[in-house]
Motif scaffolding. Structure first.
Motif, PDB file in Angstrom:
ATOM      1  N   SER A  75       0.846  -1.060   0.136  1.00 31.87           N
ATOM      2  CA  SER A  75      -0.011  -0.007   0.111  1.00 31.87           C
ATOM      3  C   SER A  75       0.994   1.159   0.077  1.00 31.87           C
ATOM      4  O   SER A  75       0.369   2.417   0.038  1.00 31.87           O
ATOM      5  CB  SER A  75      -1.033  -0.105   1.230  1.00 31.87           C
ATOM      6  N   SER A  76       2.044   1.086  -0.060  1.00 35.93           N
ATOM      7  CA  SER A  76       2.936   2.369  -0.105  1.00 35.93           C
ATOM      8  C   SER A  76       3.727   2.392  -1.263  1.00 35.93           C
ATOM      9  O   SER A  76       4.705   1.640  -1.557  1.00 35.93           O
ATOM     10  CB  SER A  76       3.925   2.019   1.181  1.00 35.93           C
ATOM     11  N   LYS A  77       3.526   3.554  -1.971  1.00 34.29           N
ATOM     12  CA  LYS A  77       4.321   3.976  -3.151  1.00 34.29           C
ATOM     13  C   LYS A  77       5.736   4.111  -2.451  1.00 34.29           C
ATOM     14  O   LYS A  77       6.815   4.352  -3.360  1.00 34.29           O
ATOM     15  CB  LYS A  77       3.765   5.099  -3.887  1.00 34.29           C
ATOM     16  N   LEU A  78       5.894   4.952  -1.464  1.00 34.99           N
ATOM     17  CA  LEU A  78       7.140   5.252  -1.131  1.00 34.99           C
ATOM     18  C   LEU A  78       7.979   4.276  -0.682  1.00 34.99           C
ATOM     19  O   LEU A  78       9.257   4.552  -1.012  1.00 34.99           O
ATOM     20  CB  LEU A  78       6.944   6.166   0.499  1.00 34.99           C
ATOM     21  N   PHE A  79       7.472   3.005  -0.407  1.00 38.01           N
ATOM     22  CA  PHE A  79       8.515   1.956  -0.339  1.00 38.01           C
ATOM     23  C   PHE A  79       9.131   1.756  -1.444  1.00 38.01           C
ATOM     24  O   PHE A  79      10.404   1.553  -1.367  1.00 38.01           O
ATOM     25  CB  PHE A  79       7.582   0.841   0.260  1.00 38.01           C
TER      26      PHE A  79
ATOM     27  N   PHE B 106      14.103  -0.254   3.376  1.00 38.41           N
ATOM     28  CA  PHE B 106      13.435  -1.439   3.473  1.00 38.41           C
ATOM     29  C   PHE B 106      12.625  -1.735   4.843  1.00 38.41           C
ATOM     30  O   PHE B 106      11.433  -1.752   4.951  1.00 38.41           O
ATOM     31  CB  PHE B 106      14.172  -2.676   3.181  1.00 38.41           C
ATOM     32  N   VAL B 107      13.371  -1.746   5.954  1.00 38.23           N
ATOM     33  CA  VAL B 107      12.931  -2.169   7.160  1.00 38.23           C
ATOM     34  C   VAL B 107      11.858  -1.079   7.706  1.00 38.23           C
ATOM     35  O   VAL B 107      10.930  -1.425   8.147  1.00 38.23           O
ATOM     36  CB  VAL B 107      14.097  -2.088   8.344  1.00 38.23           C
ATOM     37  N   LEU B 108      12.289   0.330   7.585  1.00 42.77           N
ATOM     38  CA  LEU B 108      11.480   1.336   7.887  1.00 42.77           C
ATOM     39  C   LEU B 108      10.371   1.498   7.393  1.00 42.77           C
ATOM     40  O   LEU B 108       9.064   2.179   7.650  1.00 42.77           O
ATOM     41  CB  LEU B 108      12.292   2.834   8.056  1.00 42.77           C
ATOM     42  N   GLY B 109      10.048   1.004   6.056  1.00 43.61           N
ATOM     43  CA  GLY B 109       9.135   1.151   5.102  1.00 43.61           C
ATOM     44  C   GLY B 109       8.083  -0.049   5.463  1.00 43.61           C
ATOM     45  O   GLY B 109       6.846   0.217   5.159  1.00 43.61           O
TER      46      GLY B 109
ATOM     47  N   TYR C 130      10.967  12.728  -5.811  1.00 41.76           N
ATOM     48  CA  TYR C 130       9.520  12.184  -5.938  1.00 41.76           C
ATOM     49  C   TYR C 130       8.757  12.107  -4.645  1.00 41.76           C
ATOM     50  O   TYR C 130       7.669  12.456  -4.433  1.00 41.76           O
ATOM     51  CB  TYR C 130       9.249  11.102  -6.771  1.00 41.76           C
ATOM     52  N   PRO C 131       9.400  11.538  -3.475  1.00 44.63           N
ATOM     53  CA  PRO C 131       8.841  11.492  -2.209  1.00 44.63           C
ATOM     54  C   PRO C 131       8.368  12.875  -1.756  1.00 44.63           C
ATOM     55  O   PRO C 131       7.483  13.060  -0.894  1.00 44.63           O
ATOM     56  CB  PRO C 131       9.892  10.702  -1.207  1.00 44.63           C
ATOM     57  N   ILE C 132       9.121  13.931  -2.024  1.00 47.85           N
ATOM     58  CA  ILE C 132       8.854  15.306  -1.544  1.00 47.85           C
ATOM     59  C   ILE C 132       7.304  15.668  -2.294  1.00 47.85           C
ATOM     60  O   ILE C 132       6.564  16.080  -1.494  1.00 47.85           O
ATOM     61  CB  ILE C 132       9.690  16.105  -1.946  1.00 47.85           C
ATOM     62  N   TYR C 133       7.175  15.346  -3.477  1.00 41.54           N
ATOM     63  CA  TYR C 133       6.103  15.502  -4.267  1.00 41.54           C
ATOM     64  C   TYR C 133       4.884  14.525  -3.715  1.00 41.54           C
ATOM     65  O   TYR C 133       3.633  15.251  -3.505  1.00 41.54           O
ATOM     66  CB  TYR C 133       6.103  15.088  -5.723  1.00 41.54           C
ATOM     67  N   LEU C 134       4.960  13.399  -3.350  1.00 42.76           N
ATOM     68  CA  LEU C 134       4.136  12.546  -2.962  1.00 42.76           C
ATOM     69  C   LEU C 134       3.638  12.782  -1.432  1.00 42.76           C
ATOM     70  O   LEU C 134       2.530  12.605  -1.179  1.00 42.76           O
ATOM     71  CB  LEU C 134       4.593  10.987  -2.733  1.00 42.76           C
ATOM     72  N   SER C 135       4.191  13.687  -0.622  1.00 49.77           N
ATOM     73  CA  SER C 135       3.937  14.116   0.579  1.00 49.77           C
ATOM     74  C   SER C 135       2.567  14.960   0.748  1.00 49.77           C
ATOM     75  O   SER C 135       2.783  16.013  -0.171  1.00 49.77           O
ATOM     76  CB  SER C 135       5.151  14.576   1.292  1.00 49.77           C
ATOM     77  N   PRO C 136       1.645  14.875   1.246  1.00 52.08           N
ATOM     78  CA  PRO C 136       0.656  15.718   1.617  1.00 52.08           C
ATOM     79  C   PRO C 136       0.963  17.001   2.320  1.00 52.08           C
ATOM     80  O   PRO C 136       0.165  17.924   2.251  1.00 52.08           O
ATOM     81  CB  PRO C 136      -0.405  14.969   1.962  1.00 52.08           C
TER      82      PRO C 136
ATOM     83  N   SER D 125      15.701   7.741   5.012  1.00 50.30           N
ATOM     84  CA  SER D 125      14.495   6.799   5.344  1.00 50.30           C
ATOM     85  C   SER D 125      13.904   7.536   6.507  1.00 50.30           C
ATOM     86  O   SER D 125      12.639   7.514   6.725  1.00 50.30           O
ATOM     87  CB  SER D 125      15.167   5.614   5.783  1.00 50.30           C
ATOM     88  N   LEU D 126      14.613   8.292   7.271  1.00 47.59           N
ATOM     89  CA  LEU D 126      13.880   8.692   8.574  1.00 47.59           C
ATOM     90  C   LEU D 126      12.936   9.811   8.185  1.00 47.59           C
ATOM     91  O   LEU D 126      11.665   9.949   8.523  1.00 47.59           O
ATOM     92  CB  LEU D 126      14.828   9.337   9.721  1.00 47.59           C
ATOM     93  N   PHE D 127      13.226  10.825   7.333  1.00 46.63           N
ATOM     94  CA  PHE D 127      12.223  11.745   6.603  1.00 46.63           C
ATOM     95  C   PHE D 127      11.198  11.169   5.824  1.00 46.63           C
ATOM     96  O   PHE D 127      10.134  11.757   6.038  1.00 46.63           O
ATOM     97  CB  PHE D 127      13.184  12.738   6.158  1.00 46.63           C
ATOM     98  N   LEU D 128      11.517   9.957   5.360  1.00 46.74           N
ATOM     99  CA  LEU D 128      10.336   9.375   4.411  1.00 46.74           C
ATOM    100  C   LEU D 128       9.381   8.698   5.220  1.00 46.74           C
ATOM    101  O   LEU D 128       8.312   8.817   4.924  1.00 46.74           O
ATOM    102  CB  LEU D 128      11.118   8.486   3.494  1.00 46.74           C
TER     103      LEU D 128
END
Length: 521
Positions: free
Chosen positions: A59-63, A101-104, A468-474, A512-515
């Motif tokens: 369910s996670s695009k970020l992963f 991988f782990v944090l996601g 891209y993760p910056i763009y995905l963040s609401p 990863s922490l910020f993600l």
């Protein structure tokens, strides 16, 4: 599994402990860093609950974006020929797979957990900086020899450590404003790290610090709804930029201003009646003075051996040219003629500075000014001999030229995961590069390294992975995330930051922490 057996959140404890170990190890100890990475994946496996983790992953695009950089290196195996180097590179880049991988796939990092990792990192940076200063000043005895500013960093590359110093400074500044009551606690730490940044002479780290300071002002000016704050911060940021520009200009002007009497009225003989040699045509300077004026080799050699047992023509560790040349430059920087009288004016400290390879008192004192002057000297010497060796700017220009030409020969998919070093070696051989074998390195530019290895398609994947993760963040980008992204973008220009264990672990940890942390953290 252990949680059910003990009734305690042991796996969560292990996850956070592992992240703390990585945060400590990135600048202090590779073993600690590796132990943290291994502990992270081991805890993930032992915890089980793979079905739940798979649901989070699906369910996670970020992963998938978070692990795409490592997957790119896997795909690059399809057209590589040097698998030994390729697998070495994959092992080095494991943190950028393991940590995202782990944090996601586990619950997000909370506010207190996030701060624990941040302050563990800051503590490690401060301890390491203190240790480096004590060694460089001779207060701690180790086998680590200090030949120049590059040796000030004991554990990791001075370039990588300068990134961590900068990031630690801005974390402390941020928390000083978040909780102003702790400003008195954090301000001495900030001042210490600023001192270390200046002392260590890492010009790139100093430039990043200035750019980030300016952009911080822009960031808060845009975020603030108060017009007076926008104007005030803007003026401060602009004033800072102008002030630094004036300071750098004054150093350049001082370096380029030669006392006129040196050129128009050089003396012919020493006080002892021995002839001087002059070469006004060679425009190489030390502290604004021409080096090849007022040299009496006979007196230099005789008087030097009264002050030191080291032979004047010895090439000492860390030096490229004989000690005689260092002596001449040092005396020039002091404004002394290179004769017996000049050597008699040298203090015992001056003699030790010369033996340690310092070419001027300014360089011996350290600081950014010394580094700026060294770069100006490199430019002057380049004009005379067009030799890039041991000249920071011109070596990098050679690397960039090589990287660009290799890339343009493999534009679409690059040379593959394992062939980048061989490609550079072949290029240097085919073009009869002036670089010495020990200086024939890779691109020293992360964007170019990616382009050489994976072509324009791989570079596109890398940029998507990064931005891209910056763009995905609401949510709007938060300050520390902003600082980290800009710092990394800047570091990718003069260095291939992600090609070393400390660099890739530092990046993977905070990326990863910020993600994956909770937004309230």
């Amino acid at each position: 599994m252990l949680d059910r057996l003990s009734g305690l959140p042991l796996h969560r404890f292990f996850y956070i402990t592992a992240l703390v170990l990585v945060a400590i190890g990135v600048c202090l100890n590779k073993v600690v860093m590796s132990v943290g990475t291994i502990m992270l994946i081991s805890s993930w496996v032992l915890e089980g609950e793979f079905a739940i983790k798979w649901q989070r992953i699906k369910s996670s695009k970020l992963f998938w974006i978070g692990i795409s950089f490592f997957l790119l290196h896997i795909v690059g195996l399809l057209w590589t020929s040097d698998f030994e180097y390729a697998f070495h590179d994959l092992r080095a880049k494991l943190p950028v797979l393991v940590i995202p991988f782990v944090l996601g796939s586990i619950p997000s990092i909370g506010k207190m957990e996030f701060r624990l990792v941040l302050f563990s990192f800051i503590s490690s940076v401060i301890i390491t900086s203190i240790f480096n200063i004590l060694i460089s000043k001779g207060y701690l005895s180790t086998s680590h020899e200090i030949h120049n500013f590059r040796d000030y960093s004991y554990f990791i590359s001075h370039i990588r450590f300068s990134l961590m110093i900068d990031f630690a400074i801005f974390i402390l500044v941020y928390f000083s404003f978040v909780d102003f009551k702790k400003f008195l606690v954090y301000s001495p730490l900030i001042l210490w790290l600023l001192y270390y940044s200046y002392f260590s002479q890492i010009i790139s780290g100093f430039i990043y610090l200035l750019i980030l300071t300016f952009l911080s002002g822009v960031f808060f000016a845009f975020r603030s709804k108060k017009i007076y704050l926008k104007i005030g911060v803007s003026f401060i940021s602009i004033g800072l930029a102008i002030g630094v520009g004036i300071w750098i200009s004054s150093i350049v002007k001082e370096f380029q201003s030669i006392p006129q009497e040196q050129v128009t009225n050089p003396e012919d003989f020493t006080v002892n009646g021995n002839p001087y040699t002059h070469n006004i045509e060679i425009d190489v300077r030390e502290n604004g003075n021409l080096i090849y004026l007022h040299i009496c080799d006979e007196e230099l050699e005789k008087e030097w051996h009264k002050r030191s047992e080291i032979q004047i023509d010895s090439v000492l560790p860390g030096m490229v040219l004989p000690l005689r040349f260092t002596l001449i430059r040092y005396m020039t920087g002091l404004g002394y003629k290179k004769d017996s009288l000049g050597i008699s004016k040298l203090s015992d400290e001056d003699i030790q500075n010369i033996i340690h390879g310092y070419t001027s008192p300014v360089q011996a004192k350290g600081g950014i000014k010394a580094r700026v002057i060294q770069l100006l000297q490199d430019v002057e010497e380049w004009k005379l001999e067009a030799d890039p060796n041991n000249k920071t700017i011109f070596q990098r220009l050679s690397y960039w030229e090589a990287g660009w030409n290799i890339f343009t020969s493999h534009v679409i998919i690059g040379v593959g995961t394992g062939d980048i070093q061989n490609s550079f070696n072949d290029y240097y051989e085919k073009t009869n590069s002036k670089l010495h074998p020990e200086n024939r390195l890779r691109s020293h530019n992360q964007y170019l390294s990616i382009a050489v290895s994976f072509g324009i398609l791989g570079l596109a994947v890398f940029l998507i992975f990064f931005f891209y993760p910056i763009y995905l963040s609401p949510h709007p980008m938060e300050y520390l995330h902003f600082i980290f992204i800009i710092l990394m973008c800047l570091s990718f220009i003069p260095e291939d930051t992600l090609e070393t264990q400390s660099g890739i672990s530092f990046f993977a940890l905070f990326y990863s922490l910020f993600l994956y942390r909770k937004r309230s953290a």
